[in-house]
Design a protein around this motif. Structure first.
Motif, PDB file in Angstrom:
ATOM      1  N   MET A 104       0.868  -1.191   0.153  1.00  0.00           N
ATOM      2  CA  MET A 104       0.045  -0.086   0.091  1.00  0.00           C
ATOM      3  C   MET A 104       0.903   1.338  -0.143  1.00  0.00           C
ATOM      4  O   MET A 104       1.845   1.275   0.803  1.00  0.00           O
ATOM      5  CB  MET A 104      -0.742  -0.047   1.332  1.00  0.00           C
ATOM      6  CG  MET A 104      -1.765   1.141   1.212  1.00  0.00           C
ATOM      7  SD  MET A 104      -3.199   0.991   2.512  1.00  0.00           S
ATOM      8  CE  MET A 104      -3.411   2.409   2.815  1.00  0.00           C
ATOM      9  N   SER A 105       0.302   2.145  -0.853  1.00  0.00           N
ATOM     10  CA  SER A 105       1.194   3.392  -0.964  1.00  0.00           C
ATOM     11  C   SER A 105       0.812   4.337   0.308  1.00  0.00           C
ATOM     12  O   SER A 105      -0.181   4.584   0.632  1.00  0.00           O
ATOM     13  CB  SER A 105       0.908   3.826  -2.410  1.00  0.00           C
ATOM     14  OG  SER A 105       1.691   3.134  -3.333  1.00  0.00           O
ATOM     15  N   ARG A 106       1.712   5.472   0.438  1.00  0.00           N
ATOM     16  CA  ARG A 106       1.409   6.364   1.332  1.00  0.00           C
ATOM     17  C   ARG A 106       1.253   7.714   0.648  1.00  0.00           C
ATOM     18  O   ARG A 106       1.717   7.756  -0.797  1.00  0.00           O
ATOM     19  CB  ARG A 106       2.702   6.649   2.200  1.00  0.00           C
ATOM     20  CG  ARG A 106       2.833   5.550   3.163  1.00  0.00           C
ATOM     21  CD  ARG A 106       4.400   5.700   4.166  1.00  0.00           C
ATOM     22  NE  ARG A 106       4.411   4.613   4.933  1.00  0.00           N
ATOM     23  CZ  ARG A 106       5.378   4.595   5.963  1.00  0.00           C
ATOM     24  NH1 ARG A 106       6.013   5.867   6.098  1.00  0.00           N
ATOM     25  NH2 ARG A 106       5.493   3.576   6.614  1.00  0.00           N
ATOM     26  N   HIS A 107       0.591   8.572   1.278  1.00  0.00           N
ATOM     27  CA  HIS A 107       0.845  10.085   0.504  1.00  0.00           C
ATOM     28  C   HIS A 107       1.441  10.914   1.020  1.00  0.00           C
ATOM     29  O   HIS A 107       1.821  11.275   2.297  1.00  0.00           O
ATOM     30  CB  HIS A 107      -0.786  10.576   0.669  1.00  0.00           C
ATOM     31  CG  HIS A 107      -1.829   9.752   0.112  1.00  0.00           C
ATOM     32  ND1 HIS A 107      -1.935   9.673  -1.054  1.00  0.00           N
ATOM     33  CD2 HIS A 107      -2.604   8.915   0.732  1.00  0.00           C
ATOM     34  CE1 HIS A 107      -3.047   8.885  -1.397  1.00  0.00           C
ATOM     35  NE2 HIS A 107      -3.387   8.504  -0.204  1.00  0.00           N
ATOM     36  N   PRO A 108       2.418  11.499   0.111  1.00  0.00           N
ATOM     37  CA  PRO A 108       3.239  12.827   0.613  1.00  0.00           C
ATOM     38  C   PRO A 108       2.883  13.805   0.859  1.00  0.00           C
ATOM     39  O   PRO A 108       1.501  14.131   0.507  1.00  0.00           O
ATOM     40  CB  PRO A 108       4.418  12.947  -0.442  1.00  0.00           C
ATOM     41  CG  PRO A 108       3.536  12.506  -1.650  1.00  0.00           C
ATOM     42  CD  PRO A 108       2.668  11.445  -1.282  1.00  0.00           C
ATOM     43  N   MET A 109       3.276  14.977   1.514  1.00  0.00           N
ATOM     44  CA  MET A 109       2.595  16.362   1.800  1.00  0.00           C
ATOM     45  C   MET A 109       2.335  16.985   0.501  1.00  0.00           C
ATOM     46  O   MET A 109       3.513  17.048  -0.285  1.00  0.00           O
ATOM     47  CB  MET A 109       3.251  16.892   2.671  1.00  0.00           C
ATOM     48  CG  MET A 109       2.799  18.405   3.005  1.00  0.00           C
ATOM     49  SD  MET A 109       0.941  18.282   3.865  1.00  0.00           S
ATOM     50  CE  MET A 109       1.529  17.512   5.392  1.00  0.00           C
ATOM     51  N   VAL A 110       1.222  17.447  -0.029  1.00  0.00           N
ATOM     52  CA  VAL A 110       1.304  18.168  -1.321  1.00  0.00           C
ATOM     53  C   VAL A 110       0.850  19.494  -1.153  1.00  0.00           C
ATOM     54  O   VAL A 110      -0.353  19.818  -0.333  1.00  0.00           O
ATOM     55  CB  VAL A 110       0.155  17.503  -1.992  1.00  0.00           C
ATOM     56  CG1 VAL A 110      -0.095  18.304  -3.596  1.00  0.00           C
ATOM     57  CG2 VAL A 110       0.743  16.126  -2.430  1.00  0.00           C
ATOM     58  N   LYS A 111       1.225  20.427  -1.574  1.00  0.00           N
ATOM     59  CA  LYS A 111       0.993  21.984  -1.201  1.00  0.00           C
ATOM     60  C   LYS A 111       0.682  22.574  -2.712  1.00  0.00           C
ATOM     61  O   LYS A 111       1.205  22.317  -3.526  1.00  0.00           O
ATOM     62  CB  LYS A 111       2.147  22.810  -0.617  1.00  0.00           C
ATOM     63  CG  LYS A 111       2.689  22.142   0.602  1.00  0.00           C
ATOM     64  CD  LYS A 111       3.575  23.197   1.428  1.00  0.00           C
ATOM     65  CE  LYS A 111       4.679  23.791   1.122  1.00  0.00           C
ATOM     66  NZ  LYS A 111       5.364  24.483   1.926  1.00  0.00           N
ATOM     67  N   TRP A 112      -0.312  23.538  -2.510  1.00  0.00           N
ATOM     68  CA  TRP A 112      -0.628  23.916  -3.918  1.00  0.00           C
ATOM     69  C   TRP A 112      -0.906  25.474  -3.696  1.00  0.00           C
ATOM     70  O   TRP A 112      -1.364  26.068  -2.595  1.00  0.00           O
ATOM     71  CB  TRP A 112      -1.843  23.421  -4.567  1.00  0.00           C
ATOM     72  CG  TRP A 112      -3.138  23.701  -3.693  1.00  0.00           C
ATOM     73  CD1 TRP A 112      -3.574  23.348  -2.627  1.00  0.00           C
ATOM     74  CD2 TRP A 112      -4.184  24.645  -4.327  1.00  0.00           C
ATOM     75  NE1 TRP A 112      -5.011  23.863  -2.304  1.00  0.00           N
ATOM     76  CE2 TRP A 112      -5.301  24.618  -3.175  1.00  0.00           C
ATOM     77  CE3 TRP A 112      -4.469  25.350  -5.608  1.00  0.00           C
ATOM     78  CZ2 TRP A 112      -6.379  25.441  -3.512  1.00  0.00           C
ATOM     79  CZ3 TRP A 112      -5.592  25.959  -5.768  1.00  0.00           C
ATOM     80  CH2 TRP A 112      -6.282  26.244  -4.665  1.00  0.00           C
ATOM     81  N   ALA A 113      -0.772  26.370  -4.746  1.00  0.00           N
ATOM     82  CA  ALA A 113      -1.317  27.611  -4.851  1.00  0.00           C
ATOM     83  C   ALA A 113      -1.500  28.125  -6.489  1.00  0.00           C
ATOM     84  O   ALA A 113      -1.270  27.162  -7.065  1.00  0.00           O
ATOM     85  CB  ALA A 113      -0.220  28.631  -4.601  1.00  0.00           C
ATOM     86  N   GLN A 114      -2.216  29.258  -6.749  1.00  0.00           N
ATOM     87  CA  GLN A 114      -2.762  29.262  -7.985  1.00  0.00           C
ATOM     88  C   GLN A 114      -2.615  30.573  -8.320  1.00  0.00           C
ATOM     89  O   GLN A 114      -2.211  31.689  -7.509  1.00  0.00           O
ATOM     90  CB  GLN A 114      -4.154  29.058  -8.335  1.00  0.00           C
ATOM     91  CG  GLN A 114      -5.184  29.909  -7.691  1.00  0.00           C
ATOM     92  CD  GLN A 114      -6.550  29.448  -8.062  1.00  0.00           C
ATOM     93  OE1 GLN A 114      -6.929  29.308  -9.132  1.00  0.00           O
ATOM     94  NE2 GLN A 114      -7.538  29.227  -7.042  1.00  0.00           N
ATOM     95  N   ARG A 115      -2.436  30.917  -9.619  1.00  0.00           N
ATOM     96  CA  ARG A 115      -2.541  32.308 -10.436  1.00  0.00           C
ATOM     97  C   ARG A 115      -3.558  32.287 -11.408  1.00  0.00           C
ATOM     98  O   ARG A 115      -4.250  31.118 -11.377  1.00  0.00           O
ATOM     99  CB  ARG A 115      -1.087  32.639 -11.009  1.00  0.00           C
ATOM    100  CG  ARG A 115       0.045  32.568 -10.118  1.00  0.00           C
ATOM    101  CD  ARG A 115       0.149  33.915  -9.059  1.00  0.00           C
ATOM    102  NE  ARG A 115       1.090  34.118  -8.356  1.00  0.00           N
ATOM    103  CZ  ARG A 115       1.714  33.369  -7.359  1.00  0.00           C
ATOM    104  NH1 ARG A 115       0.881  32.501  -7.122  1.00  0.00           N
ATOM    105  NH2 ARG A 115       2.794  33.806  -6.746  1.00  0.00           N
ATOM    106  N   LEU A 116      -3.922  33.384 -12.076  1.00  0.00           N
ATOM    107  CA  LEU A 116      -4.854  33.227 -12.965  1.00  0.00           C
ATOM    108  C   LEU A 116      -4.599  32.216 -14.139  1.00  0.00           C
ATOM    109  O   LEU A 116      -5.408  31.572 -14.616  1.00  0.00           O
ATOM    110  CB  LEU A 116      -5.162  34.691 -13.688  1.00  0.00           C
ATOM    111  CG  LEU A 116      -6.140  34.984 -14.458  1.00  0.00           C
ATOM    112  CD1 LEU A 116      -7.397  34.828 -13.954  1.00  0.00           C
ATOM    113  CD2 LEU A 116      -6.090  36.252 -15.167  1.00  0.00           C
ATOM    114  N   ASP A 117      -3.592  32.092 -14.350  1.00  0.00           N
ATOM    115  CA  ASP A 117      -3.199  31.343 -15.747  1.00  0.00           C
ATOM    116  C   ASP A 117      -2.328  29.795 -15.042  1.00  0.00           C
ATOM    117  O   ASP A 117      -2.379  28.710 -15.627  1.00  0.00           O
ATOM    118  CB  ASP A 117      -2.093  31.834 -16.569  1.00  0.00           C
ATOM    119  CG  ASP A 117      -2.559  33.059 -17.256  1.00  0.00           C
ATOM    120  OD1 ASP A 117      -3.909  33.164 -17.365  1.00  0.00           O
ATOM    121  OD2 ASP A 117      -1.793  33.867 -17.528  1.00  0.00           O
TER     122      ASP A 117
END
Length: 182
Positions: free
Chosen positions: A1-14
């Protein structure tokens, strides 16, 4: 079974920035589909523990305009949006996001601030100027006007009358003192 790493996100218009925090990742596999399907897998550590992330992004993306960078400590993916518009969330599914998914506050820009240029103004570009060699303060008298009174005494103490300590006589126990209010 796989683990989930920490994922961070942010966005701009494009764009959408997706950062996967996984030090020493090996056998990295990234897959991005135009419908917004994002898949990541890798192994990490001496035991080669498998990690996996499978996300359905909020909207369609431009696969050809997207870029990935695999570093020693993390994997950064710059996902180009198919349409230049703000997403209300990263994932298609509504409700609470997975526990491993966090906002990247270091890259976050609010929708109303996206068009603001974050580069310094032309008159504020100092290039490679080293300010540490300028001897800019910290010395005595910095900022003081000539002739200014350098009295360090506290103004509150100037109007206070000192009360002498009561003398102890041999007959008293010394436990009680008379206090005079001024």
């Amino acid at each position: 079974m796989s683990r989930h790493p920490m994922v961070k996100w942010a966005q701009r218009l494009d764009d959408v920035f997706i950062t996967i925090e996984l030090p020493d990742a090996q056998d990295v596999k990234l897959k991005l589909e135009p419908e917004g399907k994002f898949f990541f897998s890798a192994k990490s550590g001496a035991d080669k523990i498998p990690y996996e992330v499978d996300l359905d992004l909020h909207d369609k993306v431009d696969v050809d305009g997207s870029k990935a960078s695999v570093g020693n400590r993390n994997i950064c993916y710059l996902v180009k949006k198919a349409e230049s518009k703000w997403w209300s969330r990263l994932l298609k599914q509504e409700g609470r996001p997975p526990v491993f998914l966090k906002v990247d506050w270091d890259r976050w820009v609010d929708e109303d601030e996206d068009d603001v240029d974050t580069k310094p103004a032309p008159d504020m570009d100092f290039g490679d100027f080293d300010f540490s060699k300028m001897n800019m303060g910290g010395g005595e008298g910095f900022g003081a006007v000539e002739g200014e009174d350098d009295d360090d005494s506290d103004t509150e103490d100037e109007n206070v009358e000192e009360i002498p300590a009561p003398k102890k006589d041999a007959s008293s126990s010394g436990a009680e003192h008379e206090v005079k209010n001024v």
